[in-house]
Scaffold this motif. Structure first.
Motif: not given
Length: 260
Positions: A116-124, A158-162
């Motif tokens: 599995g993996c995590n992929l986030e939706d924000s800019f590093p 992963r969503t970084d909305v919060f």
């Protein structure tokens, strides 16, 4: 060269997928190297997860893709070889903006044996959110790469909305935004939804009730305990950088006592 043969990796991915049950959450006490992975496995873990912050810190780097991808993949490969459990890797934002770069990172993770993996939706660089359409294209590329390899990789979107506002400012409008992304990410081929930063029980409850994907929550101050998260329908609980920070705090205090 892969560290596991194809049949073993297929079994690991199927096993990992099956562990995500709303109401009976998979607990991931995040590791950062083969030694910590073995320690977590010895505690009775059902799977191993890396955390990008911890892996970076353990190797002398800041989080945010400052750890070279090759080093991250070598670390993953050694963890996979060290434990007889499914391993999911935190790929941060995929080591590149373009869908093709994300796909290449997923291929590298698969080659290292990831289930599995995590992929986030924000800019590093600054943590701001990507446009939903851009992140969808990146997730589509990740899924196509896994499909091409014949591996049913668990892609935890992963969503970084919060993370865009402090917890005191979180509201249902942010839940709406996260759910909109969840629906788009599900259509793009994501397997799960990771929503770090959310702590309020009412917001977590709605996310779990309305997300089309199994929901993953990260342990942090203010988050309900494991039993309550299970009652709310959460499918996965991550401990993020907490285990590494706790271990390093113990080490510092023990060293201070030894030298005192």
């Amino acid at each position: 060269m892969t560290v596991r043969n194809a049949s073993t990796q297929h079994a690991a991915t199927r096993r990992f997928q099956a562990l995500h049950v709303p109401g009976d959450p998979l607990v991931l006490f995040n590791a950062w190297d083969p030694g910590s992975a073995r320690a977590v496995a010895d505690a009775g873990a059902q799977a191993i997860a890396t955390g990008s912050w911890s892996v970076a810190a353990a190797n002398g780097f800041d989080d945010g893709e400052h750890l070279p991808r090759a080093l991250a993949m070598d670390n993953l490969r050694r963890i996979v070889a060290a434990v007889p459990l499914p391993v999911t890797v935190d790929l941060e934002s995929g080591y590149g903006d373009a869908p093709g770069a994300v796909a290449a990172t997923v291929v590298a993770a698969l080659d290292a044996g990831a289930a599995g993996c995590n992929l986030e939706d924000s800019f590093p660089a600054d943590g701001t959110l990507r446009d939903t359409a851009d992140q969808v294209a990146r997730l589509v590329a990740a899924r196509k790469a896994a499909d091409a390899a014949g591996i049913a990789l668990y892609i935890n979107a992963r969503t970084d909305v919060f993370f865009q506002k402090p917890a005191a400012a979180h509201d249902m409008a942010m839940v709406d935004a996260a759910l909109q992304r969840a629906r788009a990410y599900a259509d793009a081929g994501a397997s799960g939804l990771f929503v770090p930063g959310v702590v309020a029980e009412s917001l977590i409850a709605r996310l779990a009730a309305e997300s089309p994907l199994p929901v993953n929550i990260m342990v942090m101050p203010g988050v309900p305990d494991r039993q309550r998260l299970a009652e709310l329908g959460i499918a996965r609980i991550s401990h993020g950088p907490g285990p590494y920070r706790g271990a390093m705090q113990w080490l510092t205090e023990a060293a201070r006592a030894a030298m005192g």
